[in-house]
Design a protein around this motif. Sequence first.
Motif, PDB file in Angstrom:
ATOM      1  N   PRO A   4       0.799  -1.226   0.000  1.00 11.43           N
ATOM      2  CA  PRO A   4       0.000   0.000   0.000  1.00 11.43           C
ATOM      3  C   PRO A   4       0.828   1.270   0.000  1.00 11.43           C
ATOM      4  O   PRO A   4       0.597   2.176   0.770  1.00 11.43           O
ATOM      5  CB  PRO A   4      -0.774  -0.129   1.312  1.00 11.43           C
ATOM      6  N   THR A   5       1.833   1.348  -0.830  1.00 15.41           N
ATOM      7  CA  THR A   5       2.648   2.544  -0.844  1.00 15.41           C
ATOM      8  C   THR A   5       2.692   3.111  -2.241  1.00 15.41           C
ATOM      9  O   THR A   5       2.432   2.417  -3.210  1.00 15.41           O
ATOM     10  CB  THR A   5       4.088   2.240  -0.363  1.00 15.41           C
ATOM     11  N   SER A   6       3.040   4.402  -2.316  1.00 15.87           N
ATOM     12  CA  SER A   6       3.130   5.035  -3.614  1.00 15.87           C
ATOM     13  C   SER A   6       4.355   4.542  -4.378  1.00 15.87           C
ATOM     14  O   SER A   6       4.497   4.795  -5.549  1.00 15.87           O
ATOM     15  CB  SER A   6       3.199   6.543  -3.442  1.00 15.87           C
ATOM     16  N   TRP A  12      13.046  -0.957   0.661  1.00 19.90           N
ATOM     17  CA  TRP A  12      12.984  -0.666   2.097  1.00 19.90           C
ATOM     18  C   TRP A  12      11.554  -0.753   2.629  1.00 19.90           C
ATOM     19  O   TRP A  12      11.329  -0.568   3.822  1.00 19.90           O
ATOM     20  CB  TRP A  12      13.567   0.721   2.376  1.00 19.90           C
ATOM     21  N   PHE A  20       3.541  -1.818  10.787  1.00 24.57           N
ATOM     22  CA  PHE A  20       3.447  -0.650  11.667  1.00 24.57           C
ATOM     23  C   PHE A  20       2.465   0.363  11.063  1.00 24.57           C
ATOM     24  O   PHE A  20       1.733   1.043  11.780  1.00 24.57           O
ATOM     25  CB  PHE A  20       4.819  -0.018  11.881  1.00 24.57           C
ATOM     26  N   GLN A  28      -5.565   6.021  13.927  1.00 28.25           N
ATOM     27  CA  GLN A  28      -6.256   7.207  13.439  1.00 28.25           C
ATOM     28  C   GLN A  28      -7.736   6.928  13.188  1.00 28.25           C
ATOM     29  O   GLN A  28      -8.580   7.799  13.403  1.00 28.25           O
ATOM     30  CB  GLN A  28      -5.602   7.737  12.169  1.00 28.25           C
TER      31      GLN A  28
ATOM     32  N   SER B   5      -4.661  15.344   6.859  1.00 26.73           N
ATOM     33  CA  SER B   5      -4.896  14.265   7.821  1.00 26.73           C
ATOM     34  C   SER B   5      -5.547  14.771   9.101  1.00 26.73           C
ATOM     35  O   SER B   5      -6.104  14.008   9.856  1.00 26.73           O
ATOM     36  CB  SER B   5      -3.588  13.557   8.165  1.00 26.73           C
ATOM     37  N   PHE B  12      -3.114  10.500   6.905  1.00 23.96           N
ATOM     38  CA  PHE B  12      -1.864  10.289   7.634  1.00 23.96           C
ATOM     39  C   PHE B  12      -1.259   8.947   7.234  1.00 23.96           C
ATOM     40  O   PHE B  12      -0.042   8.807   7.110  1.00 23.96           O
ATOM     41  CB  PHE B  12      -2.068  10.352   9.145  1.00 23.96           C
ATOM     42  N   ALA B  13      -2.114   7.961   7.007  1.00 22.52           N
ATOM     43  CA  ALA B  13      -1.619   6.651   6.572  1.00 22.52           C
ATOM     44  C   ALA B  13      -0.932   6.766   5.211  1.00 22.52           C
ATOM     45  O   ALA B  13       0.095   6.129   4.963  1.00 22.52           O
ATOM     46  CB  ALA B  13      -2.765   5.657   6.514  1.00 22.52           C
ATOM     47  N   TYR B  16       2.379   8.254   5.744  1.00 24.48           N
ATOM     48  CA  TYR B  16       3.276   7.217   6.274  1.00 24.48           C
ATOM     49  C   TYR B  16       3.759   6.309   5.138  1.00 24.48           C
ATOM     50  O   TYR B  16       4.955   6.057   4.996  1.00 24.48           O
ATOM     51  CB  TYR B  16       2.538   6.398   7.337  1.00 24.48           C
ATOM     52  N   ASP B  17       2.820   5.817   4.332  1.00 22.81           N
ATOM     53  CA  ASP B  17       3.192   4.898   3.245  1.00 22.81           C
ATOM     54  C   ASP B  17       4.215   5.533   2.309  1.00 22.81           C
ATOM     55  O   ASP B  17       5.119   4.871   1.820  1.00 22.81           O
ATOM     56  CB  ASP B  17       1.953   4.511   2.429  1.00 22.81           C
ATOM     57  N   HIS B  18       4.040   6.806   2.089  1.00 27.47           N
ATOM     58  CA  HIS B  18       4.899   7.503   1.134  1.00 27.47           C
ATOM     59  C   HIS B  18       6.328   7.649   1.659  1.00 27.47           C
ATOM     60  O   HIS B  18       7.297   7.524   0.908  1.00 27.47           O
ATOM     61  CB  HIS B  18       4.296   8.881   0.838  1.00 27.47           C
ATOM     62  N   PRO B  21       9.393   4.013   4.114  1.00 26.67           N
ATOM     63  CA  PRO B  21      10.557   3.239   3.648  1.00 26.67           C
ATOM     64  C   PRO B  21      11.842   4.069   3.594  1.00 26.67           C
ATOM     65  O   PRO B  21      12.906   3.595   3.982  1.00 26.67           O
ATOM     66  CB  PRO B  21      10.127   2.781   2.242  1.00 26.67           C
ATOM     67  N   ASN B  22      11.735   5.310   3.148  1.00 33.03           N
ATOM     68  CA  ASN B  22      12.943   6.143   3.077  1.00 33.03           C
ATOM     69  C   ASN B  22      13.411   6.591   4.465  1.00 33.03           C
ATOM     70  O   ASN B  22      14.608   6.787   4.676  1.00 33.03           O
ATOM     71  CB  ASN B  22      12.701   7.366   2.191  1.00 33.03           C
ATOM     72  N   LEU B  24      13.119   4.680   7.107  1.00 30.63           N
ATOM     73  CA  LEU B  24      13.820   3.486   7.609  1.00 30.63           C
ATOM     74  C   LEU B  24      15.231   3.418   7.025  1.00 30.63           C
ATOM     75  O   LEU B  24      16.204   3.142   7.730  1.00 30.63           O
ATOM     76  CB  LEU B  24      13.033   2.226   7.219  1.00 30.63           C
ATOM     77  N   MET B  41      12.289   4.722  13.263  1.00 33.78           N
ATOM     78  CA  MET B  41      11.263   5.042  12.270  1.00 33.78           C
ATOM     79  C   MET B  41       9.887   5.110  12.943  1.00 33.78           C
ATOM     80  O   MET B  41       9.110   6.050  12.735  1.00 33.78           O
ATOM     81  CB  MET B  41      11.257   3.982  11.173  1.00 33.78           C
ATOM     82  N   ALA B  42       9.597   4.108  13.778  1.00 38.31           N
ATOM     83  CA  ALA B  42       8.294   4.068  14.447  1.00 38.31           C
ATOM     84  C   ALA B  42       8.127   5.260  15.381  1.00 38.31           C
ATOM     85  O   ALA B  42       7.068   5.902  15.414  1.00 38.31           O
ATOM     86  CB  ALA B  42       8.163   2.760  15.224  1.00 38.31           C
ATOM     87  N   PHE B  49       2.609  11.851  14.369  1.00 39.38           N
ATOM     88  CA  PHE B  49       1.162  11.650  14.526  1.00 39.38           C
ATOM     89  C   PHE B  49       0.628  12.466  15.701  1.00 39.38           C
ATOM     90  O   PHE B  49      -0.401  13.143  15.600  1.00 39.38           O
ATOM     91  CB  PHE B  49       0.875  10.161  14.735  1.00 39.38           C
TER      92      PHE B  49
END
Lengths: 330, 187
Positions: A4-6, A12, A20, A28, B5, B12-13, B16-18, B21-22, B24, B41-42, B49
């Motif tokens: 579910p990412t762009s 990574w 998470f 949320q 958000s 906000f999700a 986060y998704d966007h 990874p970077n 991390l 990262m968390a 948030f």
Amino acid sequence: MKRPTSNPRNPWNLPSVQSFGEQVRRLQANGYQRSEPKRPSLRVVFASGAVAALLVATVLILAPGRPAQANSIVNEAPAAAQRAGSLRFRSTLTMRAHGHPRPGISEEGAIDFLTAEYTTTTRFATSDQRLERRRIDGVLYASRGPVGSAPGKQTLWDSAPVRKGTPGGFASESDAFTDPPSVFRSLAHITAPVRRIGPANLKGVPTTLYELSTSLATFLASDGGHVQDPAMYREVHATLKVWIDREGRPRQVDETFAAGGSYLSTLVQFGGYGQAVLVQAPPSSLVRPTRGAIRPNPLGAGPGPLLAPLLFFNAGTAHAPARQIPTPTP
Amino acid sequence: MLARSRATPKDFAEFYDHLAPNVLRYFARHTQDGQAAFDLMAETFANAFEKRADFKGVRDDQAAGWLWSIARHELAKYKRLRSVELAALTRLGLERPAPSDQELREVEQLLALEGLVREHIPAALDCLSPDQKQVIRLRFYDGLSNDEIAARLEVSNDVVRSRLSRGLGILRRNTQLQAAIETLADA
């Protein structure tokens, strides 16, 4: 499974990153809101401030000149500056190549971190050239030409939209050597030990002076990992002096790089924290919209690829004349 | 996304998704410790948030800059304390990420691949034009996306893709780089 990412092919984007993310989604969806912290009474603020001041004063008196416990104060100074919302700056770059002084470069301007608007003027002593840039309402304006305008001749400006998603506030100049974003990036990431020198008064502003001693390789590594030759750059000594005010913000940064008979030094002075920054678009009659790119600042390649090789590793001999630093074309 | 958000939860999700990874990758590079990287990262996103109402910007690039400032702060704190303080995570009642052994090995491999590229690429880059070299640097050293590079260089996305493709084509002839680049090019 579709991620579910762009950017689903990003290696990574590991399963634990996604799981998470599911927790964040649930959080949320449950409508979590932060409870507002209770505002402390004025009396408590004064009391805690006095205790903190006493502790700081005790540490300063008992441990002058000792290496700082951690380098966090220098690393965190850029964030403190950005929290102020805006600043004004003036930078001066001086060079000596193989024993000979080289024409300097100066830059001054103001940045509004919240709106990403800025105005900056760079002057090149070598050719009496200046490069002026303004960013306002998502448009970057640039004009270049000789210092001081000729009578009756008005400056023309190129303009180009700054695309959505441009990182940082300085658009294509974000790698320039004399601008605050570049200096801030270095301060935020530099890992060399920090030495607290002591209190210093900078034009009436009480500050504390800190010093870092490292190499050009370490300095560049902290500045986003430019393509460099670390072995060669380890031979170039780098000294950073940082004056930090009581709010943790940098008031002055002095970066000096030296090897053999060459050195490069940048002095950046900061002020006007939190003051309104007025950036005006040039008159529309003087603006030429461009479809393509506005050329970046000639220093945009940063100190590594451009200045450092010219100064420290030029033509393999100490006596060869240094090449000219590129200047903007009028 | 972050600005939205405050009103619409799903944004906000997406934010986060966007970026996760970077983020991390950033922590893994700077800590060289897989578990610490996941924790940082968390904690960074938990902080973001919690404080998202404090974000006063409106654009995605401002939101990304705001998040990276939190990440840098977390990294500085980690270097000072030599441990990750999971305060925001605890306050929000979120579970600490529990990467499997395989994921931690994957992090090590990705770092090793990037290290390999960093080691060999300076010499290999001499074969490229300045434009190609710049795009490669921004993509693989600074970790920018094609969109971000296009914005920074003020050129079109097609130009970035073209320079990247030609540059990588030249670098692929370098056998030592081949395996690493092909993996990273998919990022």
